[in-house]
Structure formats: C-alpha cells, structure tokens
Design an enzyme around this catalytic site. Structure first.
Site, mmCIF file in Angstrom:
data_model
loop_
_atom_site.group_PDB
_atom_site.id
_atom_site.type_symbol
_atom_site.label_atom_id
_atom_site.label_comp_id
_atom_site.label_asym_id
_atom_site.label_seq_id
_atom_site.Cartn_x
_atom_site.Cartn_y
_atom_site.Cartn_z
ATOM 1 N N GLU A 204 -11.676 -28.785 7.459
ATOM 2 C CA GLU A 204 -10.769 -29.902 7.184
ATOM 3 C C GLU A 204 -10.220 -29.850 5.765
ATOM 4 O O GLU A 204 -9.731 -30.860 5.251
ATOM 5 C CB GLU A 204 -11.492 -31.226 7.429
ATOM 6 C CG GLU A 204 -11.959 -31.357 8.863
ATOM 7 C CD GLU A 204 -12.365 -32.775 9.227
ATOM 8 O OE1 GLU A 204 -12.079 -33.722 8.484
ATOM 9 O OE2 GLU A 204 -12.997 -32.925 10.276
ATOM 10 N N LYS A 336 -10.741 -42.656 17.361
ATOM 11 C CA LYS A 336 -10.059 -41.384 17.594
ATOM 12 C C LYS A 336 -9.433 -41.457 18.980
ATOM 13 O O LYS A 336 -10.152 -41.506 19.981
ATOM 14 C CB LYS A 336 -11.077 -40.236 17.580
ATOM 15 C CG LYS A 336 -11.759 -39.993 16.230
ATOM 16 C CD LYS A 336 -12.932 -39.038 16.413
ATOM 17 C CE LYS A 336 -13.444 -38.474 15.113
ATOM 18 N NZ LYS A 336 -14.704 -37.718 15.306
HETATM 19 C C1 2PG Z 1 -15.824 -36.368 12.696
HETATM 20 C C2 2PG Z 1 -14.607 -35.489 12.859
HETATM 21 C C3 2PG Z 1 -13.728 -35.523 11.659
HETATM 22 P P1 2PG Z 1 -14.654 -33.622 14.651
HETATM 23 O O1 2PG Z 1 -16.943 -35.993 13.033
HETATM 24 O O2 2PG Z 1 -15.673 -37.503 12.279
HETATM 25 O O3 2PG Z 1 -14.429 -35.232 10.470
HETATM 26 O O4 2PG Z 1 -14.975 -34.178 13.182
HETATM 27 O O5 2PG Z 1 -13.198 -33.808 14.873
HETATM 28 O O6 2PG Z 1 -15.099 -32.188 14.624
HETATM 29 O O7 2PG Z 1 -15.456 -34.466 15.578
HETATM 30 MG MG MG Z 2 -17.830 -38.059 12.581
#
Ligand code: 2PG
Ligand code: MG
Length: 427
Positions: A204, A336
């Site tokens: 990231e 998300k």
């Molecule tokens: C998280 C995300 C972003 P990933 O764990 O919060 O940092 O990671 O998209 O790999 O789940």
């Molecule tokens: Mg996370």
C-alpha cells in the site's frame, strides 16, 4: 428517462499488484458511470468473494469468468432499469447471484457494477457522486488515516502488525492533514534509510521495514513524527491495523518476528501496553475474527477514547455490526464496499454503525487502482474518516488528491474536517 440503463459493459484491467481486475461501465441516456473493483489480501471469512478463474495464468487471479457475468447475465438483468433506484438495482444483483458470498456472479463483478450504477445516476444529474449522495447536506472532508510502514500480509510478514498509520488529529483542514503526513512519511523513510532498515515499499505504499520488533516500528514512528516538527499525540496520533485474523486462530497467535506463539489475553495485554506507551487513537482487528470474547474484554479495557475498529471481524455487514454492538466487541466499523457486496449493503452497514453510536471509516483495499469512488462515498455519506494506504503510489495518491478537488468544489479552501470533539479521542 435520463437514468434508464442502456448498457452494462465489463472490461478487464489491472490493479496495483499487477493482477487482473474488472472495470464496469454503465451507460444511461444521461451519462456514464465507470468503476474498477479493488481486491483485498488480508480478508475476513464473511466477505463477499471475488470470482477468479484459478489455473496457472496470472497465479489463478484472472477474471474472465466474472467478466462474462458482467457482459452476460448482469447486462441482461440491468438493461432497462432505472440507475437512480440503487436499492432495486442492488436487490436484483443479490437475488440473481443467489449465493451468500456472491461467489456465482462474482463479488468483483457485482460491486463494480453497483458502484458504476451510482456514478451513472449522478452523471445523469450532471453532478459528482459525492454531491449526488450528500444531496443538500453540508459536506465535510474525511480525516485521513495514512500508512507509514506496511507489514503483515502486505510485506511478507516482515513485521506482525499490518499497518502502522498516522492520523493528523491536530490538523486544521484536510490539506494540512496531507501536508503533515507527507512530512512524517519522508522523515520515516530518511530515519530508516540512515539506520539501514529500509527495504522499499510494501503493497500500500508504506515503507517496507526491516525492524527487529513491532515496538521498534512504533519507536521509529514516534521519532518520525518529531522529526517532522509535530507533537505526537496532540498534532499527529498513531493508528494500527493489527490484522490479527492473519496470524491468529482459535485463541492462539503466532508472532513471526519474535518466533513465539501467544494466547488472546497475552496479545491483548501486549496491545494495551502499547496503548499506554504510545499516542494510539485507533486499533483495528486487535484480535482474530473468531475470538469475539477476547475482543469484548479488549474493548472494555481499551476505554471509550480509543477507536477499536472491526474490519475482518465485521466485514462491512449491518447484521454483524448490530451483533457486535450488542456484545460490546468493538466501537468503530471499517467500511469496504467490496466486503459488503453492493453500495446499498455498504450504506446499511454505515447506518447500523450510526444506530449503534459507533464511528466509521471508509477504507480502500490493498489491491487498488486509479478508481476514487470511495472518496466520494466518504464525503457524500458524511463519514468522518478515510483509510487509503500510504502516501505514495498513484493508486493511493489518486484518492488523496480527489479529496483536494472535492474540497475546492466545496469552496472550503483546505477542506473542512469534522470538529475534534466529534471524535472519541477528542472528547
Ligand atoms: C485492511 C486492508 C487495507 P486488505 O486490512 O484493512 O489495509 O487490507 O485490503 O488486504 O484487506
Ligand atoms: Mg484491516
């Protein structure tokens, strides 16, 4: 009708890890909406799942099947529908998929379609998505939560903790929050390079560290904040994503760095010690998703001023948030869209968090692109915090920069943030 969907088209494009992903383009008479699906690496088991082809090509990550969903079933399902009726569009997508985790049509196909429909509806009104969502509400810019070091699944488990982040809690506006973070990011890189601890950047954009312990990362972060001329705690606070589901199961946690395994209470004790010693205002997934009782004990001990953030534990699910609120397991939801599945379900999760009196943070995934839709969601829905990864790499910077454009469109110069007193750590 300007918002009648005329066509839905999928396109295979590439994400920030060089993996195939899906772009969906929705056309109405009034305009076009276009969105690219992101992808996580540290995922919760209750998330909507991407449809990937498997096999050997591109490590099994190809998306030809999901693409066929978009151009076939999804296009047929949505053509002729009203893009302005997001709830009906999303309900139709969910029903057509028919699985609890979107595995048939593909979570990637569905989430990109759902968000592209929203953009198309906004375009037909000739407004940006944030304005379409905010309607008449006075909009604020979200306070950025920005990664300085990457670890965990995003950096070959070089440190156990996945995200070492900062939050510019003393910043006067959005632009200043970015200015301050840029200085901390630079200072951290310089300190690490001088000490021979810098190994490039992680997934990231955060520095890929060669720290010996998690505490060393926290100490270097404190020094970087000071080297940037900022007061730790007062002006620049620390936030962590432990992403404990990645290294914990059934109450046992494997600390790869230190080569030892500890239990839930020991991990909680370690983290509570960090909360006492460092100015940490938010801590995400401190325990694994299967360790709810330990979560509740941790949240009670951490106190009401610390945001205890559920990511893998909550998976952007309204039902899981209601359940977690009832049992006191956390107090902040990470949102998300691709975990929830559709825009409507993401908004339902936000509404559930608000009903529970929780804070919320809109978040990107570790696999991202130039798509900036999440910034529009944060502003349009009035979510006070935004997590996008680090302050490097264009898939991250595209989102921070979109916030600056929105601030300007709002006539807010630097971009007004929610008042400090409205955050748990500011009360
Ligand atoms: C998280 C995300 C972003 P990933 O764990 O919060 O940092 O990671 O998209 O790999 O789940
Ligand atoms: Mg996370």
């Amino acid at each position: 009708m300007k918002t009648r969907i005329e066509s839905v088209h999928g396109r295979r494009v590439w994400d920030s890890r060089g993996r195939p992903t899906i772009e969906v383009e929705v056309r109405t008479a009034g305009g076009i909406g276009r969105v690219i699906a992101p992808a996580g690496a540290s995922t919760g088991s209750a998330e909507a799942v991407d449809r990937r082809d498997g096999g050997t090509a591109f490590g099994g990550y190809d998306v030809r099947g999901a693409l066929a969903s978009v151009d076939g079933e999804i296009a047929e399902l949505l053509t002729g529908r009203d893009a302005a009726d997001q709830a009906a569009v999303d309900a139709a997508l969910i029903a057509a998929d028919g699985t609890p985790n979107r595995s048939r049509l593909g979570g990637n196909a569905i989430v990109a379609t759902s968000m592209a429909v929203a953009h198309a509806a906004a375009a037909a009104q000739r407004v940006s998505l944030w304005r379409h969502l905010a309607q008449e509400r006075a909009a604020l810019l979200p306070l950025p939560e920005i990664q300085i070091f990457g670890g965990g699944a995003h950096a070959g488990r070089r440190v156990d903790v996945q995200d070492f982040m900062v939050i510019a809690v003393g910043a006067g506006d959005y632009a200043q929050a970015l200015d301050w973070t840029a200085e901390v990011y630079r200072a951290a890189g310089r300190l690490m390079a001088d000490a021979g601890l810098l190994q490039g950047v992680a997934d990231e954009g955060g520095w890929w560290p060669a720290f010996a312990t998690n505490e060393q990362a926290l100490d270097v972060l404190m020094r970087a904040i000071e080297a940037a001329g900022l007061r730790p705690g007062d002006e620049m606070a620390i936030s962590l994503d432990i992403a404990a589901t990645d290294f914990g199961r059934a109450g046992r946690y494997r600390l790869a760095r230190e080569g030892r395994e500890i239990g839930s209470d020991e991990l909680a004790h370690l983290l509570l010690g960090w909360l006492r010693r460092y100015p940490i205002v938010a801590i995400e997934d401190p325990l694994a998703e299967d360790d709810a009782d330990a979560w509740a004990r941790f949240t009670a001990a951490a106190g009401s001023k610390v945001e205890v953030v559920g990511d893998d534990f909550i998976c952007t699910s309204a039902a899981r948030i209601a359940q977690a609120a009832a049992s006191g397991t956390c107090n902040t939801a990470l949102l998300k869209p691709n975990q929830a599945g559709t825009l409507t379900e993401t908004k339902a999760a936000l509404d559930a968090a608000r009903a529970a009196g929780w804070e919320s943070i809109v978040s990107a995934r570790s696999g991202e692109t130039e798509d900036v839709t999440i910034v529009h969601l944060a502003v349009g829905w009035g979510v006070k915090q935004l997590k996008v990864g680090s302050f490097a790499r264009s898939e991250r910077m595209a989102k921070w920069n979109e916030g600056l454009r929105i601030a300007e469109a709002l006539g807010q110069g630097g971009g007004r943030l929610a008042s400090r007193a409205s955050f748990p750590w500011g009360r």
